[in-house]
Design a protein around this motif. Structure first.
Motif, PDB file in Angstrom:
ATOM      1  N   ARG A 187       1.891  -9.452   8.980  1.00 30.50           N
ATOM      2  CA  ARG A 187       2.035  -9.401   7.599  1.00 30.50           C
ATOM      3  C   ARG A 187       1.762 -10.665   6.891  1.00 30.50           C
ATOM      4  O   ARG A 187       1.583 -10.717   5.568  1.00 30.50           O
ATOM      5  CB  ARG A 187       3.308  -8.646   7.258  1.00 30.50           C
ATOM      6  CG  ARG A 187       3.599  -7.331   7.726  1.00 30.50           C
ATOM      7  CD  ARG A 187       4.957  -6.809   7.559  1.00 30.50           C
ATOM      8  NE  ARG A 187       5.167  -5.619   8.340  1.00 30.50           N
ATOM      9  CZ  ARG A 187       6.377  -5.024   8.398  1.00 30.50           C
ATOM     10  NH1 ARG A 187       7.225  -5.154   7.531  1.00 30.50           N
ATOM     11  NH2 ARG A 187       6.509  -3.827   9.093  1.00 30.50           N
ATOM     12  N   PHE A 188       2.218 -11.684   7.344  1.00 28.49           N
ATOM     13  CA  PHE A 188       1.967 -12.876   6.875  1.00 28.49           C
ATOM     14  C   PHE A 188       0.474 -13.594   6.905  1.00 28.49           C
ATOM     15  O   PHE A 188       0.357 -14.448   6.254  1.00 28.49           O
ATOM     16  CB  PHE A 188       3.188 -14.040   7.272  1.00 28.49           C
ATOM     17  CG  PHE A 188       4.503 -13.535   6.926  1.00 28.49           C
ATOM     18  CD1 PHE A 188       5.048 -13.997   5.719  1.00 28.49           C
ATOM     19  CD2 PHE A 188       5.151 -12.900   7.800  1.00 28.49           C
ATOM     20  CE1 PHE A 188       6.511 -13.469   5.438  1.00 28.49           C
ATOM     21  CE2 PHE A 188       6.546 -12.484   7.380  1.00 28.49           C
ATOM     22  CZ  PHE A 188       7.077 -12.832   6.376  1.00 28.49           C
ATOM     23  N   ILE A 189      -0.279 -13.261   7.872  1.00 30.92           N
ATOM     24  CA  ILE A 189      -1.367 -13.519   8.191  1.00 30.92           C
ATOM     25  C   ILE A 189      -2.578 -12.777   7.408  1.00 30.92           C
ATOM     26  O   ILE A 189      -3.364 -13.360   6.885  1.00 30.92           O
ATOM     27  CB  ILE A 189      -1.827 -13.503   9.677  1.00 30.92           C
ATOM     28  CG1 ILE A 189      -0.814 -14.382  10.477  1.00 30.92           C
ATOM     29  CG2 ILE A 189      -3.459 -14.155   9.904  1.00 30.92           C
ATOM     30  CD1 ILE A 189      -0.892 -15.764  10.158  1.00 30.92           C
ATOM     31  N   SER A 190      -2.299 -11.636   7.116  1.00 28.94           N
ATOM     32  CA  SER A 190      -3.257 -10.941   6.300  1.00 28.94           C
ATOM     33  C   SER A 190      -3.144 -11.247   4.897  1.00 28.94           C
ATOM     34  O   SER A 190      -2.311 -11.341   4.371  1.00 28.94           O
ATOM     35  CB  SER A 190      -2.662  -9.206   6.161  1.00 28.94           C
ATOM     36  OG  SER A 190      -3.408  -8.487   5.441  1.00 28.94           O
ATOM     37  N   GLY A 191      -4.445 -11.606   4.420  1.00 26.99           N
ATOM     38  CA  GLY A 191      -4.632 -12.078   3.107  1.00 26.99           C
ATOM     39  C   GLY A 191      -4.018 -13.292   2.874  1.00 26.99           C
ATOM     40  O   GLY A 191      -4.157 -13.729   1.681  1.00 26.99           O
ATOM     41  N   ILE A 192      -3.808 -14.312   4.160  1.00 21.18           N
ATOM     42  CA  ILE A 192      -3.341 -15.618   3.706  1.00 21.18           C
ATOM     43  C   ILE A 192      -4.386 -16.366   2.610  1.00 21.18           C
ATOM     44  O   ILE A 192      -4.042 -17.589   2.195  1.00 21.18           O
ATOM     45  CB  ILE A 192      -3.082 -16.188   5.014  1.00 21.18           C
ATOM     46  CG1 ILE A 192      -2.160 -17.467   4.736  1.00 21.18           C
ATOM     47  CG2 ILE A 192      -4.304 -16.536   6.117  1.00 21.18           C
ATOM     48  CD1 ILE A 192      -1.584 -18.179   6.159  1.00 21.18           C
ATOM     49  N   ASP A 193      -5.637 -16.213   2.975  1.00 18.25           N
ATOM     50  CA  ASP A 193      -6.499 -16.978   2.322  1.00 18.25           C
ATOM     51  C   ASP A 193      -6.595 -16.817   0.871  1.00 18.25           C
ATOM     52  O   ASP A 193      -7.163 -17.674   0.103  1.00 18.25           O
ATOM     53  CB  ASP A 193      -8.095 -16.664   2.690  1.00 18.25           C
ATOM     54  CG  ASP A 193      -8.332 -15.250   2.693  1.00 18.25           C
ATOM     55  OD1 ASP A 193      -7.304 -14.136   3.111  1.00 18.25           O
ATOM     56  OD2 ASP A 193      -9.238 -14.799   2.044  1.00 18.25           O
ATOM     57  N   LEU A 199       0.669 -18.649   2.170  1.00 19.08           N
ATOM     58  CA  LEU A 199       0.220 -19.809   2.718  1.00 19.08           C
ATOM     59  C   LEU A 199       1.280 -20.834   2.776  1.00 19.08           C
ATOM     60  O   LEU A 199       1.318 -21.521   3.966  1.00 19.08           O
ATOM     61  CB  LEU A 199      -1.124 -20.423   1.550  1.00 19.08           C
ATOM     62  CG  LEU A 199      -1.849 -21.590   2.039  1.00 19.08           C
ATOM     63  CD1 LEU A 199      -2.720 -21.270   3.190  1.00 19.08           C
ATOM     64  CD2 LEU A 199      -2.621 -22.141   0.768  1.00 19.08           C
ATOM     65  N   GLN A 200       1.930 -20.907   1.848  1.00 19.97           N
ATOM     66  CA  GLN A 200       3.124 -21.870   2.140  1.00 19.97           C
ATOM     67  C   GLN A 200       4.105 -21.699   2.928  1.00 19.97           C
ATOM     68  O   GLN A 200       4.642 -22.545   3.674  1.00 19.97           O
ATOM     69  CB  GLN A 200       4.102 -21.888   0.603  1.00 19.97           C
ATOM     70  CG  GLN A 200       3.056 -22.629  -0.568  1.00 19.97           C
ATOM     71  CD  GLN A 200       2.695 -23.788  -0.123  1.00 19.97           C
ATOM     72  OE1 GLN A 200       3.198 -24.716   0.405  1.00 19.97           O
ATOM     73  NE2 GLN A 200       1.252 -24.186  -0.552  1.00 19.97           N
ATOM     74  N   PHE A 201       4.404 -20.303   3.320  1.00 19.27           N
ATOM     75  CA  PHE A 201       5.359 -19.888   4.395  1.00 19.27           C
ATOM     76  C   PHE A 201       4.948 -20.215   5.860  1.00 19.27           C
ATOM     77  O   PHE A 201       5.368 -20.808   6.359  1.00 19.27           O
ATOM     78  CB  PHE A 201       5.471 -18.265   3.964  1.00 19.27           C
ATOM     79  CG  PHE A 201       6.327 -17.881   5.235  1.00 19.27           C
ATOM     80  CD1 PHE A 201       7.751 -17.889   5.252  1.00 19.27           C
ATOM     81  CD2 PHE A 201       5.828 -17.392   6.450  1.00 19.27           C
ATOM     82  CE1 PHE A 201       8.826 -17.414   6.176  1.00 19.27           C
ATOM     83  CE2 PHE A 201       6.479 -16.483   7.470  1.00 19.27           C
ATOM     84  CZ  PHE A 201       7.875 -16.872   7.492  1.00 19.27           C
ATOM     85  N   VAL A 202       3.530 -19.903   5.715  1.00 20.67           N
ATOM     86  CA  VAL A 202       3.060 -20.118   7.256  1.00 20.67           C
ATOM     87  C   VAL A 202       2.744 -21.574   7.401  1.00 20.67           C
ATOM     88  O   VAL A 202       2.965 -22.384   8.604  1.00 20.67           O
ATOM     89  CB  VAL A 202       1.392 -19.490   7.472  1.00 20.67           C
ATOM     90  CG1 VAL A 202       0.709 -19.809   8.628  1.00 20.67           C
ATOM     91  CG2 VAL A 202       1.917 -18.106   7.471  1.00 20.67           C
ATOM     92  N   SER A 203       2.546 -22.237   6.371  1.00 19.81           N
ATOM     93  CA  SER A 203       2.414 -23.884   6.471  1.00 19.81           C
ATOM     94  C   SER A 203       3.797 -24.528   6.886  1.00 19.81           C
ATOM     95  O   SER A 203       3.764 -25.421   7.857  1.00 19.81           O
ATOM     96  CB  SER A 203       1.834 -24.229   5.249  1.00 19.81           C
ATOM     97  OG  SER A 203       1.967 -25.978   5.203  1.00 19.81           O
ATOM     98  N   ALA A 204       4.867 -23.867   6.131  1.00 22.63           N
ATOM     99  CA  ALA A 204       6.227 -24.462   6.597  1.00 22.63           C
ATOM    100  C   ALA A 204       6.544 -24.082   8.169  1.00 22.63           C
ATOM    101  O   ALA A 204       6.953 -24.954   8.964  1.00 22.63           O
ATOM    102  CB  ALA A 204       7.319 -23.685   5.802  1.00 22.63           C
TER     103      ALA A 204
END
Length: 600
Positions: A187-193, A199-204
């Motif tokens: 759910r956090f990868i879908s549409g991350i672009d 983007l900020q969540f995954v970067s953290a």
């Protein structure tokens, strides 16, 4: 009767369909590769289970059905056995990621000698096995699970935390279990672009992984742009349908398409989302405007109020509270006006201030956003802006806010918002422009930086009016966005009639020439036939003098940015500005390419 009883007994003893599906010969394994994005090789496979009967084919129906009759742990054990044996038959030397329920970790089946025997039969080494722990099942005994994992880790098994971010306890499990891998939920990868917060969540998460030595894996990668985005965030491993779907006999290699995408010398384009910027602006709250002015009690004498106003010439109003709850406000102008009348001091000095207070003050909770308060004030009496309003927390008084402080805060919000997104065109502003250039430089990606500027725009804006001027700027922004490749090229709006375009497209020159052609059509649609024919009109120049001024034209200055040729976005900006100045020296629409700086 006996026959009926036998029939009834047989009916009750027959296992439900899900029990048949759970039997080992009713399950079949499939495997989905986990790809190393740095080497473009298959790092391992996640073993997944499918039911042979169509009703239980997918885990989304199989496992809930098993849980409903208390067989989820049994299914988990059989599925794991099926996956391990299926993987052993493939003869692969990569890692195998196997899902395991928390309840299975406190069962005897995972004690060291049984697991060793199990792997021995499959001819697999513990170092090949990664146990994925998810939160599809509540974890009731974390202590026992940690004990089991300690034994398994000592044997050589590795632990992965699955679906990170899906449940509220994920971060706690990361802290408690110290896994070797964490898999970010799809759910956090879908549409991350194009989602700033994802983007900020995954970067953290990536940064936490780097700090703790935990390997991060992105699940659910389904598009090329998602793949590029996670690659550019520094995520080393990924799995998903775009890379490969789960199959019974997976390919041990990576497709040429994926290799070409991952190896491409370009970076993902993170699209600007104004709604995210607006949400950030709305984080500014009324509580930030609070000034702690000592309030009055409803019984406070008017002479004390007068003394307060006399001692502080800047005090515009004083709140009145009853047991900490605001009930009114004494406004300086009205209070002093009342006491300026004859005999007022003698009559009212000892009377309570409630006599002269405004019983209908504006009361605002500290958590309200500043833009929301601004909208509210447009519907209310102007006195609230002039002398102030009361700020509360859970309805209790905490301070006063002034109109001056509100205007100042609104101005800061607007400036901050404009830095991220231009309010006229909604294109990225200065901050995203600089960030994008820096990302290109850090990644050592060659690109073309173009500075786009309308010549003689101010006289046109003065003569034709700001509405026509805004229309020209918006039309140019649409022409720029329409000319570029949205997956490769970035369009930003510095402000006014100045734009920045960073292009990774090979046919960048053709695209920019298309912008010049589009601007010719824009100009033709906005200027009068006479001005268009003559190419000049009489207007006031920057020195305030009336003279014949050429009609607007478009100048584009281009710089080739090669890896290591520039160290910062500031250096690139200066080079673009120089190229733009050269372009403006030529009359008419012109594209100037500074080829002196090209070092590829």
């Amino acid at each position: 009767m006996v026959a009926n009883r036998t029939s009834l007994s047989t009916f009750h003893s027959a296992p439900p369909p899900i029990e048949i599906a759970i039997a080992q010969d009713q399950l079949t394994p499939v495997f989905q590769p986990i790809v190393c994005l740095k080497t473009c090789t298959v790092y391992g496979f996640e073993g997944l289970i499918r039911g042979k009967h169509h009703k239980w084919e997918h885990p989304s129906t199989l496992f809930p059905a098993a849980a409903a009759v208390g067989l989820d742990t049994k299914l988990d054990q059989n599925a794991r056995r099926c996956v391990v044996h299926g993987f052993a038959q493939l003869g692969l030397e990569t890692k195998l990621f196997v899902n395991i329920l928390p309840s299975s970790l406190i069962k005897p089946e995972v004690t060291s000698f049984l697991v060793s025997a199990f792997l021995g039969k499959a001819n697999l080494r513990p170092e090949q096995i990664v146990l994925e722990i998810g939160e599809s099942q509540p974890i009731d005994d974390l202590g026992e699970i940690k004990k089991s994992l300690t034994i398994l880790s000592a044997m050589g098994f590795r632990i992965a935390l699955d679906d990170l971010g899906e449940a509220y306890a994920s971060m706690r499990l990361w802290l408690e279990l110290r896994p070797a891998y964490v898999k970010i939920d799809r759910r956090f990868i879908s549409g991350i672009d194009h989602d700033h917060f994802k983007l900020q969540f995954v970067s953290a998460i990536v940064k936490i992984g780097e700090t703790t030595g935990t390997t991060v894996i992105a699940e659910g990668v389904e598009t090329e742009t998602e793949l590029l985005a996670i690659r550019d965030l520094g995520i080393r491993y990924a799995q998903g349908y775009f890379l490969c779907r789960p199959t019974a006999a997976p390919n041990a290699g990576v497709s040429d398409e994926v290799k070409n995408i991952v190896g491409a010398r370009r970076i993902a384009l993170f699209r600007n989302d104004l709604s995210q910027v607006n949400q950030t602006a709305n984080h500014s709250q009324v509580g930030e405007l609070s000034t702690p002015i000592v309030p009055l009690a409803v019984s406070t004498a008017n002479e004390i109020v007068m003394n307060r106003f006399n001692q502080d010439a800047n005090l515009a109003a004083i709140p009145v509270v009853d047991n900490g709850i605001p009930v009114g406000i004494v406004r300086r102008a009205r209070f002093i006006q009342e006491f300026a009348r004859p005999y007022r001091h003698e009559l009212y000095d000892k009377r309570p201030c409630a006599l002269f207070m405004d019983n209908d003050p504006l009361i605002v909770e500290a958590g309200m956003s500043i833009p929301a308060l601004s909208e509210k004030l447009t519907e209310l009496d102007r006195r609230h802006l002039a002398s102030g309003f009361i700020i509360t927390a859970n309805q209790s008084y905490i301070g006063m806010g002034s109109g001056q402080a509100l205007v100042r805060a609104l101005t800061e919000v607007q400036i901050s918002t404009a830095r991220y997104a231009n309010p006229l065109t909604l294109l990225p502003g200065n901050v995203p422009i600089d960030q994008h250039i820096d990302r290109l430089l850090v990644a050592h990606i060659p690109f073309v930086a173009a500075y786009v500027d309308i010549d003689n725009f101010k006289p046109f804006n003065d003569l034709y009016g700001y509405r026509k001027g805004d229309e020209m700027i918006r039309a140019l922004s649409l022409a720029l966005v329409g000319a570029v490749d949205p997956s490769l090229d970035f369009v930003g709006h510095i402000g006014g009639d100045d734009f920045i375009v960073n292009l990774q497209s090979d046919d960048w020159e053709q695209r920019l020439n298309a912008v010049l052609a589009a601007f010719d059509a824009i100009r033709s649609g906005l200027l009068s036939p006479k001005d268009l024919l003559e190419g000049v009109y009489v207007a006031t120049d920057r020195e305030g003098k009336r003279r014949a001024i050429p009609t607007p034209t478009l100048s584009i200055g281009v710089v080739h940015v090669s890896p290591d040729a520039y160290q910062s976005n500031q250096e690139v900006s200066l080079a673009m500005a120089d190229a733009k100045r050269e372009a403006k020296k030529i009359n008419g629409d012109f594209l100037f390419v500074d080829r002196r700086r090209r070092v590829l």
